[in-house]
Design an enzyme around this catalytic site. Structure first.
Site, PDB file in Angstrom:
ATOM      1  N   THR A   8       0.834  -1.204   0.000  1.00  0.00           N
ATOM      2  CA  THR A   8       0.000   0.000   0.000  1.00  0.00           C
ATOM      3  C   THR A   8       0.865   1.249   0.000  1.00  0.00           C
ATOM      4  O   THR A   8       2.022   1.217   0.429  1.00  0.00           O
ATOM      5  CB  THR A   8      -0.921   0.030   1.251  1.00  0.00           C
ATOM      6  OG1 THR A   8      -1.813   1.141   1.139  1.00  0.00           O
ATOM      7  CG2 THR A   8      -0.140   0.163   2.541  1.00  0.00           C
ATOM      8  N   PRO A  11      -0.421   5.262   4.381  1.00  0.00           N
ATOM      9  CA  PRO A  11       0.165   4.985   5.701  1.00  0.00           C
ATOM     10  C   PRO A  11      -0.886   4.644   6.769  1.00  0.00           C
ATOM     11  O   PRO A  11      -0.576   3.943   7.733  1.00  0.00           O
ATOM     12  CB  PRO A  11       0.889   6.292   6.056  1.00  0.00           C
ATOM     13  CG  PRO A  11       0.336   7.332   5.153  1.00  0.00           C
ATOM     14  CD  PRO A  11      -0.192   6.642   3.929  1.00  0.00           C
ATOM     15  N   ASP A  67      -7.556  -3.813  -0.674  1.00  0.00           N
ATOM     16  CA  ASP A  67      -8.291  -2.871  -1.509  1.00  0.00           C
ATOM     17  C   ASP A  67      -9.646  -2.663  -0.863  1.00  0.00           C
ATOM     18  O   ASP A  67     -10.366  -3.616  -0.573  1.00  0.00           O
ATOM     19  CB  ASP A  67      -8.446  -3.358  -2.949  1.00  0.00           C
ATOM     20  CG  ASP A  67      -8.781  -2.179  -3.854  1.00  0.00           C
ATOM     21  OD1 ASP A  67      -7.898  -1.312  -4.032  1.00  0.00           O
ATOM     22  OD2 ASP A  67      -9.915  -2.079  -4.339  1.00  0.00           O
ATOM     23  N   PHE A 148      -9.513   8.009   8.850  1.00  0.00           N
ATOM     24  CA  PHE A 148      -9.121   8.663   7.592  1.00  0.00           C
ATOM     25  C   PHE A 148     -10.256   8.483   6.588  1.00  0.00           C
ATOM     26  O   PHE A 148     -11.300   7.878   6.891  1.00  0.00           O
ATOM     27  CB  PHE A 148      -7.794   8.093   7.065  1.00  0.00           C
ATOM     28  CG  PHE A 148      -7.877   6.676   6.546  1.00  0.00           C
ATOM     29  CD1 PHE A 148      -7.816   5.596   7.412  1.00  0.00           C
ATOM     30  CD2 PHE A 148      -8.035   6.414   5.176  1.00  0.00           C
ATOM     31  CE1 PHE A 148      -7.900   4.291   6.931  1.00  0.00           C
ATOM     32  CE2 PHE A 148      -8.106   5.117   4.690  1.00  0.00           C
ATOM     33  CZ  PHE A 148      -8.046   4.051   5.578  1.00  0.00           C
ATOM     34  N   TYR A 150     -13.354   8.392   4.410  1.00  0.00           N
ATOM     35  CA  TYR A 150     -14.768   8.742   4.596  1.00  0.00           C
ATOM     36  C   TYR A 150     -15.255   8.545   6.040  1.00  0.00           C
ATOM     37  O   TYR A 150     -16.454   8.650   6.303  1.00  0.00           O
ATOM     38  CB  TYR A 150     -15.632   7.886   3.653  1.00  0.00           C
ATOM     39  CG  TYR A 150     -15.361   8.111   2.180  1.00  0.00           C
ATOM     40  CD1 TYR A 150     -16.077   9.062   1.456  1.00  0.00           C
ATOM     41  CD2 TYR A 150     -14.388   7.380   1.511  1.00  0.00           C
ATOM     42  CE1 TYR A 150     -15.832   9.268   0.101  1.00  0.00           C
ATOM     43  CE2 TYR A 150     -14.130   7.579   0.159  1.00  0.00           C
ATOM     44  CZ  TYR A 150     -14.853   8.524  -0.538  1.00  0.00           C
ATOM     45  OH  TYR A 150     -14.603   8.736  -1.867  1.00  0.00           O
ATOM     46  N   ASP A 151     -14.328   8.265   6.964  1.00  0.00           N
ATOM     47  CA  ASP A 151     -14.746   8.010   8.358  1.00  0.00           C
ATOM     48  C   ASP A 151     -15.609   9.130   8.964  1.00  0.00           C
ATOM     49  O   ASP A 151     -16.544   8.817   9.714  1.00  0.00           O
ATOM     50  CB  ASP A 151     -13.514   7.764   9.253  1.00  0.00           C
ATOM     51  CG  ASP A 151     -12.902   6.396   9.022  1.00  0.00           C
ATOM     52  OD1 ASP A 151     -13.594   5.518   8.460  1.00  0.00           O
ATOM     53  OD2 ASP A 151     -11.731   6.190   9.406  1.00  0.00           O
ATOM     54  N   LYS A 171     -12.676   1.578  16.289  1.00  0.00           N
ATOM     55  CA  LYS A 171     -12.639   1.360  14.833  1.00  0.00           C
ATOM     56  C   LYS A 171     -11.915   0.056  14.526  1.00  0.00           C
ATOM     57  O   LYS A 171     -12.360  -0.749  13.708  1.00  0.00           O
ATOM     58  CB  LYS A 171     -11.942   2.522  14.107  1.00  0.00           C
ATOM     59  CG  LYS A 171     -11.817   2.217  12.611  1.00  0.00           C
ATOM     60  CD  LYS A 171     -11.209   3.301  11.748  1.00  0.00           C
ATOM     61  CE  LYS A 171     -11.230   2.830  10.292  1.00  0.00           C
ATOM     62  NZ  LYS A 171     -10.613   3.750   9.343  1.00  0.00           N
ATOM     63  N   HIS A 176     -14.188  -2.879   8.624  1.00  0.00           N
ATOM     64  CA  HIS A 176     -14.047  -3.798   7.493  1.00  0.00           C
ATOM     65  C   HIS A 176     -12.637  -4.376   7.439  1.00  0.00           C
ATOM     66  O   HIS A 176     -12.440  -5.542   7.154  1.00  0.00           O
ATOM     67  CB  HIS A 176     -14.378  -3.053   6.184  1.00  0.00           C
ATOM     68  CG  HIS A 176     -13.646  -1.754   6.019  1.00  0.00           C
ATOM     69  ND1 HIS A 176     -13.560  -0.815   7.022  1.00  0.00           N
ATOM     70  CD2 HIS A 176     -12.922  -1.249   4.987  1.00  0.00           C
ATOM     71  CE1 HIS A 176     -12.833   0.212   6.606  1.00  0.00           C
ATOM     72  NE2 HIS A 176     -12.444  -0.019   5.379  1.00  0.00           N
ATOM     73  N   ARG A 177     -11.642  -3.530   7.789  1.00  0.00           N
ATOM     74  CA  ARG A 177     -10.240  -3.982   7.757  1.00  0.00           C
ATOM     75  C   ARG A 177     -10.006  -5.029   8.848  1.00  0.00           C
ATOM     76  O   ARG A 177      -9.378  -6.069   8.605  1.00  0.00           O
ATOM     77  CB  ARG A 177      -9.347  -2.745   7.937  1.00  0.00           C
ATOM     78  CG  ARG A 177      -7.865  -2.967   7.698  1.00  0.00           C
ATOM     79  CD  ARG A 177      -7.156  -1.665   7.338  1.00  0.00           C
ATOM     80  NE  ARG A 177      -7.609  -1.164   6.045  1.00  0.00           N
ATOM     81  CZ  ARG A 177      -8.366  -0.079   5.886  1.00  0.00           C
ATOM     82  NH1 ARG A 177      -8.717   0.649   6.916  1.00  0.00           N
ATOM     83  NH2 ARG A 177      -8.770   0.267   4.675  1.00  0.00           N
TER      84      ARG A 177
HETATM   85  P1  ITT Z   1      -3.480   1.823  -1.709  1.00  0.00           P
HETATM   86  O1  ITT Z   1      -4.237   1.509  -2.986  1.00  0.00           O
HETATM   87  O2  ITT Z   1      -2.072   2.250  -1.959  1.00  0.00           O
HETATM   88  O3  ITT Z   1      -3.580   0.720  -0.688  1.00  0.00           O
HETATM   89  P2  ITT Z   1      -5.603   3.766  -1.333  1.00  0.00           P
HETATM   90  O4  ITT Z   1      -5.922   4.746  -0.231  1.00  0.00           O
HETATM   91  O5  ITT Z   1      -5.639   4.294  -2.737  1.00  0.00           O
HETATM   92  O6  ITT Z   1      -4.177   3.112  -1.007  1.00  0.00           O
HETATM   93  P3  ITT Z   1      -7.716   1.962  -2.027  1.00  0.00           P
HETATM   94  O7  ITT Z   1      -7.397   1.917  -3.474  1.00  0.00           O
HETATM   95  O8  ITT Z   1      -8.077   0.688  -1.345  1.00  0.00           O
HETATM   96  O9  ITT Z   1      -6.525   2.537  -1.161  1.00  0.00           O
HETATM   97  O10 ITT Z   1      -8.851   3.056  -1.845  1.00  0.00           O
HETATM   98  C1  ITT Z   1      -9.546   3.061  -0.704  1.00  0.00           C
HETATM   99  C2  ITT Z   1     -10.226   4.383  -0.501  1.00  0.00           C
HETATM  100  O11 ITT Z   1     -11.449   4.084   0.201  1.00  0.00           O
HETATM  101  C3  ITT Z   1      -9.393   5.254   0.423  1.00  0.00           C
HETATM  102  O12 ITT Z   1      -8.590   6.172  -0.267  1.00  0.00           O
HETATM  103  C4  ITT Z   1     -10.456   5.925   1.283  1.00  0.00           C
HETATM  104  O13 ITT Z   1     -10.960   7.064   0.628  1.00  0.00           O
HETATM  105  C5  ITT Z   1     -11.572   4.866   1.352  1.00  0.00           C
HETATM  106  N1  ITT Z   1     -11.377   4.020   2.548  1.00  0.00           N
HETATM  107  C6  ITT Z   1     -10.828   2.767   2.618  1.00  0.00           C
HETATM  108  N2  ITT Z   1     -10.765   2.340   3.874  1.00  0.00           N
HETATM  109  C7  ITT Z   1     -11.278   3.313   4.626  1.00  0.00           C
HETATM  110  C8  ITT Z   1     -11.464   3.467   6.007  1.00  0.00           C
HETATM  111  O14 ITT Z   1     -11.069   2.545   6.876  1.00  0.00           O
HETATM  112  N3  ITT Z   1     -12.044   4.585   6.431  1.00  0.00           N
HETATM  113  C9  ITT Z   1     -12.430   5.540   5.578  1.00  0.00           C
HETATM  114  N4  ITT Z   1     -12.256   5.500   4.261  1.00  0.00           N
HETATM  115  C10 ITT Z   1     -11.678   4.388   3.779  1.00  0.00           C
END
Ligand code: ITT
Length: 193
Positions: A8, A11, A67, A148, A150-151, A171, A176-177
């Site tokens: 990823t 961070p 993802d 971070f 949309y939280d 959290k 979901h994570r």
């Molecule tokens: P990597 O692809 O490098 O892992 P990314 O931030 O671009 O980083 P994604 O492609 O998985 O990751 O996009 C996920 C997006 O969805 C992320 O940028 C957030 O806007 C949102 N998102 C994912 N997990 C979230 C969380 O735990 N809380 C809030 N928003 C989240």
């Protein structure tokens, strides 16, 4: 002890993954340098596979990709896999989402976060996949500063708060994570440690 590289550039994901992981047998580290493969997949799983395989090509070691994204029911699951590309900045993403839902009443604002995780070995072979979800509602305004993405607009009825208003510890229990990572770690402990 096994070391796994997280594929990823975000961070926050590594921070959350380390906070969720309570195993002494599994250690996570982030991929070094710039990492930005083209996410051309048509699903969270396909994009996680692209990221995991690319990271394994670079590091030649076990790699885990996450993802994830926000799926809003009344928007036919948008922004979905386009969550990070929905608008240029996070502030604009939230504004755009609230605008799209301007006249939608509370009971129709149902949504979920999804997280697809893929673990590959040093040869880029898929070893295990796992999906996690958390259900909630899109709030009418942004609240809170934790987390971070949309939280600040993702409201959890059980707590009467957005995820950004909840402590990180909460959290990292309900997200979901966490729902994807906990069984993933269990699988790693049973099969690779
Ligand atoms: P990597 O692809 O490098 O892992 P990314 O931030 O671009 O980083 P994604 O492609 O998985 O990751 O996009 C996920 C997006 O969805 C992320 O940028 C957030 O806007 C949102 N998102 C994912 N997990 C979230 C969380 O735990 N809380 C809030 N928003 C989240």
């Amino acid at each position: 002890m096994i070391k796994i590289i997280i594929a990823t550039s975000n961070p926050h994901k590594l921070e959350e993954i380390n906070a969720i992981n309570s195993s002494n047998d599994v250690e996570f580290d982030v991929i070094k340098g710039s990492f930005n493969p083209d996410e051309t997949g048509k699903s969270f799983l396909e994009n996680a596979i692209i990221k995991a395989k690319e990271a394994s090509k670079i590091t030649k070691s076990y790699c885990l990709a996450d993802d994830s994204g926000l799926c809003v029911d009344i928007l036919d699951s948008r922004p979905g896999i386009y969550s990070s590309r929905y608008a240029p900045t996070q502030k604009e993403k939230i504004e755009k989402l609230l605008n799209e839902l301007k006249n939608i009443p509370k009971e129709k604002r149902t949504a979920h976060f999804t997280c697809s995780m893929v673990l590959v070995n040093g040869e880029g072979e898929i070893l295990h996949t796992q999906e996690g979800r958390v259900e909630g509602l899109i709030d009418f305004e942004a609240k809170g500063t934790n987390g971070f993405g949309y939280d600040p607009v993702f409201y959890i009825p059980q707590y009467n708060k957005t995820i950004a208003e909840l402590p990180d510890t909460v959290k990292n229990t309900i997200s979901h994570r966490a729902n994807a990572l906990n069984p993933m770690i269990q699988w790693i402990k049973e099969n690779l440690v």
